[in-house]
Design a protein around this motif. Structure first.
Motif, PDB file in Angstrom:
ATOM      1  N   HIS A   1       0.818  -1.215   0.000  1.00 40.63           N
ATOM      2  CA  HIS A   1       0.000   0.000   0.000  1.00 40.63           C
ATOM      3  C   HIS A   1       0.857   1.272   0.000  1.00 40.63           C
ATOM      4  O   HIS A   1       0.598   2.202  -0.763  1.00 40.63           O
ATOM      5  N   ALA A   2       1.865   1.343   0.851  1.00 41.30           N
ATOM      6  CA  ALA A   2       2.684   2.555   0.959  1.00 41.30           C
ATOM      7  C   ALA A   2       3.451   2.821  -0.336  1.00 41.30           C
ATOM      8  O   ALA A   2       3.494   3.956  -0.823  1.00 41.30           O
ATOM      9  N   ALA A   3       4.037   1.788  -0.898  1.00 46.31           N
ATOM     10  CA  ALA A   3       4.796   1.957  -2.148  1.00 46.31           C
ATOM     11  C   ALA A   3       3.875   2.385  -3.282  1.00 46.31           C
ATOM     12  O   ALA A   3       4.220   3.270  -4.074  1.00 46.31           O
ATOM     13  N   LEU A   4       2.714   1.780  -3.351  1.00 47.18           N
ATOM     14  CA  LEU A   4       1.766   2.156  -4.403  1.00 47.18           C
ATOM     15  C   LEU A   4       1.234   3.565  -4.188  1.00 47.18           C
ATOM     16  O   LEU A   4       1.003   4.298  -5.155  1.00 47.18           O
ATOM     17  N   ALA A   5       1.051   3.984  -2.938  1.00 47.12           N
ATOM     18  CA  ALA A   5       0.611   5.356  -2.655  1.00 47.12           C
ATOM     19  C   ALA A   5       1.677   6.358  -3.096  1.00 47.12           C
ATOM     20  O   ALA A   5       1.355   7.427  -3.622  1.00 47.12           O
ATOM     21  N   MET A   6       2.946   6.012  -2.901  1.00 40.71           N
ATOM     22  CA  MET A   6       4.022   6.893  -3.342  1.00 40.71           C
ATOM     23  C   MET A   6       4.048   7.012  -4.865  1.00 40.71           C
ATOM     24  O   MET A   6       4.183   8.112  -5.400  1.00 40.71           O
ATOM     25  N   VAL A   7       3.901   5.894  -5.545  1.00 37.50           N
ATOM     26  CA  VAL A   7       3.909   5.905  -7.014  1.00 37.50           C
ATOM     27  C   VAL A   7       2.696   6.676  -7.537  1.00 37.50           C
ATOM     28  O   VAL A   7       2.810   7.512  -8.444  1.00 37.50           O
ATOM     29  N   LYS A   8       1.537   6.422  -6.948  1.00 36.76           N
ATOM     30  CA  LYS A   8       0.319   7.128  -7.364  1.00 36.76           C
ATOM     31  C   LYS A   8       0.444   8.624  -7.082  1.00 36.76           C
ATOM     32  O   LYS A   8       0.059   9.456  -7.896  1.00 36.76           O
ATOM     33  N   GLY A   9       1.009   8.975  -5.929  1.00 35.78           N
ATOM     34  CA  GLY A   9       1.210  10.385  -5.603  1.00 35.78           C
ATOM     35  C   GLY A   9       2.174  11.053  -6.563  1.00 35.78           C
ATOM     36  O   GLY A   9       1.960  12.193  -6.985  1.00 35.78           O
ATOM     37  N   PHE A  10       3.247  10.354  -6.922  1.00 31.54           N
ATOM     38  CA  PHE A  10       4.207  10.894  -7.892  1.00 31.54           C
ATOM     39  C   PHE A  10       3.514  11.171  -9.223  1.00 31.54           C
ATOM     40  O   PHE A  10       3.650  12.240  -9.800  1.00 31.54           O
ATOM     41  N   ARG A  11       2.748  10.195  -9.674  1.00 36.14           N
ATOM     42  CA  ARG A  11       2.032  10.348 -10.935  1.00 36.14           C
ATOM     43  C   ARG A  11       1.029  11.494 -10.872  1.00 36.14           C
ATOM     44  O   ARG A  11       0.949  12.325 -11.763  1.00 36.14           O
ATOM     45  N   ASN A  12       0.251  11.563  -9.788  1.00 38.91           N
ATOM     46  CA  ASN A  12      -0.750  12.613  -9.663  1.00 38.91           C
ATOM     47  C   ASN A  12      -0.106  13.992  -9.551  1.00 38.91           C
ATOM     48  O   ASN A  12      -0.620  14.965 -10.098  1.00 38.91           O
ATOM     49  N   GLY A  13       1.025  14.084  -8.851  1.00 37.86           N
ATOM     50  CA  GLY A  13       1.738  15.352  -8.767  1.00 37.86           C
ATOM     51  C   GLY A  13       2.243  15.804 -10.122  1.00 37.86           C
ATOM     52  O   GLY A  13       2.157  16.981 -10.475  1.00 37.86           O
ATOM     53  N   ALA A  14       2.754  14.861 -10.897  1.00 35.43           N
ATOM     54  CA  ALA A  14       3.249  15.197 -12.234  1.00 35.43           C
ATOM     55  C   ALA A  14       2.106  15.651 -13.144  1.00 35.43           C
ATOM     56  O   ALA A  14       2.215  16.664 -13.840  1.00 35.43           O
ATOM     57  N   VAL A  15       1.010  14.930 -13.126  1.00 37.91           N
ATOM     58  CA  VAL A  15      -0.128  15.283 -13.977  1.00 37.91           C
ATOM     59  C   VAL A  15      -0.705  16.630 -13.565  1.00 37.91           C
ATOM     60  O   VAL A  15      -0.983  17.491 -14.408  1.00 37.91           O
ATOM     61  N   TYR A  16      -0.871  16.837 -12.260  1.00 39.12           N
ATOM     62  CA  TYR A  16      -1.424  18.096 -11.778  1.00 39.12           C
ATOM     63  C   TYR A  16      -0.493  19.262 -12.122  1.00 39.12           C
ATOM     64  O   TYR A  16      -0.944  20.340 -12.504  1.00 39.12           O
ATOM     65  N   GLY A  17       0.809  19.048 -12.011  1.00 41.33           N
ATOM     66  CA  GLY A  17       1.766  20.088 -12.364  1.00 41.33           C
ATOM     67  C   GLY A  17       1.654  20.504 -13.823  1.00 41.33           C
ATOM     68  O   GLY A  17       1.712  21.690 -14.145  1.00 41.33           O
ATOM     69  N   VAL A  18       1.463  19.533 -14.705  1.00 38.84           N
ATOM     70  CA  VAL A  18       1.302  19.842 -16.123  1.00 38.84           C
ATOM     71  C   VAL A  18      -0.016  20.559 -16.368  1.00 38.84           C
ATOM     72  O   VAL A  18      -0.080  21.556 -17.099  1.00 38.84           O
ATOM     73  N   LYS A  19      -1.084  20.076 -15.740  1.00 42.15           N
ATOM     74  CA  LYS A  19      -2.405  20.684 -15.952  1.00 42.15           C
ATOM     75  C   LYS A  19      -2.453  22.125 -15.460  1.00 42.15           C
ATOM     76  O   LYS A  19      -3.152  22.950 -16.041  1.00 42.15           O
ATOM     77  N   ILE A  20      -1.713  22.429 -14.423  1.00 39.77           N
ATOM     78  CA  ILE A  20      -1.718  23.780 -13.868  1.00 39.77           C
ATOM     79  C   ILE A  20      -0.734  24.683 -14.604  1.00 39.77           C
ATOM     80  O   ILE A  20      -1.055  25.808 -14.975  1.00 39.77           O
ATOM     81  N   ARG A  21       0.487  24.213 -14.804  1.00 41.47           N
ATOM     82  CA  ARG A  21       1.540  25.086 -15.326  1.00 41.47           C
ATOM     83  C   ARG A  21       1.458  25.319 -16.827  1.00 41.47           C
ATOM     84  O   ARG A  21       1.727  26.428 -17.290  1.00 41.47           O
ATOM     85  N   ALA A  22       1.115  24.322 -17.617  1.00 39.30           N
ATOM     86  CA  ALA A  22       1.150  24.479 -19.079  1.00 39.30           C
ATOM     87  C   ALA A  22       0.262  25.628 -19.568  1.00 39.30           C
ATOM     88  O   ALA A  22       0.738  26.488 -20.315  1.00 39.30           O
ATOM     89  N   PRO A  23      -1.021  25.700 -19.179  1.00 43.12           N
ATOM     90  CA  PRO A  23      -1.834  26.833 -19.648  1.00 43.12           C
ATOM     91  C   PRO A  23      -1.323  28.179 -19.131  1.00 43.12           C
ATOM     92  O   PRO A  23      -1.303  29.170 -19.855  1.00 43.12           O
ATOM     93  N   HIS A  24      -0.890  28.200 -17.876  1.00 40.60           N
ATOM     94  CA  HIS A  24      -0.380  29.440 -17.298  1.00 40.60           C
ATOM     95  C   HIS A  24       0.877  29.896 -18.032  1.00 40.60           C
ATOM     96  O   HIS A  24       1.019  31.067 -18.391  1.00 40.60           O
ATOM     97  N   ALA A  25       1.804  28.976 -18.252  1.00 40.97           N
ATOM     98  CA  ALA A  25       3.044  29.315 -18.947  1.00 40.97           C
ATOM     99  C   ALA A  25       2.775  29.742 -20.388  1.00 40.97           C
ATOM    100  O   ALA A  25       3.418  30.671 -20.890  1.00 40.97           O
ATOM    101  N   LEU A  26       1.826  29.097 -21.023  1.00 39.02           N
ATOM    102  CA  LEU A  26       1.484  29.450 -22.406  1.00 39.02           C
ATOM    103  C   LEU A  26       1.010  30.897 -22.491  1.00 39.02           C
ATOM    104  O   LEU A  26       1.517  31.688 -23.297  1.00 39.02           O
TER     105      LEU A  26
END
Length: 171
Positions: free
Chosen positions: A24-49
């Motif tokens: 559970h802990a390892a999968l939560a870390m992987v899922k969190g990493f993925r969600n952080g990366a996706v959220y970072g792209v969704k937030i920053r890309a339009p703003h940076a554009l």
């Protein structure tokens, strides 16, 4: 369309692995990493554009490179912070055998020191948005606050990140 037996066996094995509490802990870390990366792209890309085309001079290639660099940095930092935060929370609860509210504080503080230690515009914006979200959320005009049914943790990660960021700038 029929699923090949090898693929069905692989899916069953993966699902059985995912159901085990042991990972559970390892999968939560992987899922969190993925969600952080996706959220970072969704937030920053339009703003940076928008900000790049409004306020930056240079060729189209330079502007696109700046947009991609800002998006990558924001996404990487959020993903790394969530990964460190989840990992440190899991490590502390594993070592102590139980989860305490102070684990969140320590994990956020150490994670922020590790990830947001550089004085950059993107790190500053991430910290400011975390603080604003933390300060505005309880005062938002809702019919029913989101935290009525759940007890709030004693420590929230966002102001702790801001404190760690401020400490890292004072070097």
């Amino acid at each position: 369309m029929a699923v090949p037996p090898q693929l069905r066996a692989l899916l069953l094995a993966v699902n059985a692995l995912l159901r085990k509490r042991r990972y559970h802990a390892a999968l939560a870390m992987v899922k969190g990493f993925r969600n952080g990366a996706v959220y970072g792209v969704k937030i920053r890309a339009p703003h940076a554009l928008v900000m790049t085309f409004l306020f930056r001079s240079g060729s189209l290639q330079e502007k696109l490179r700046a947009i991609l660099q800002a998006t990558y940095t924001h996404s990487r930092n959020l993903a790394c912070f969530v990964f460190a935060y989840k990992g440190l929370c899991a490590l502390q609860s594993h070592v102590q055998g139980e989860t305490y509210q102070v684990h969140s504080f320590l994990a956020a503080f150490i994670g922020a020191l590790l990830v947001f230690r550089d004085n950059s515009n993107i790190n500053s914006q991430v910290i400011i948005s975390l603080l604003v979200r933390h300060e505005i959320e309880p005062t938002s005009d809702r019919a029913e606050p989101a935290w009525d049914s759940v007890s709030l943790p004693l420590f929230f990660p966002s102001p702790i990140c801001a404190c760690a960021y401020a400490l890292s700038l004072s070097k």
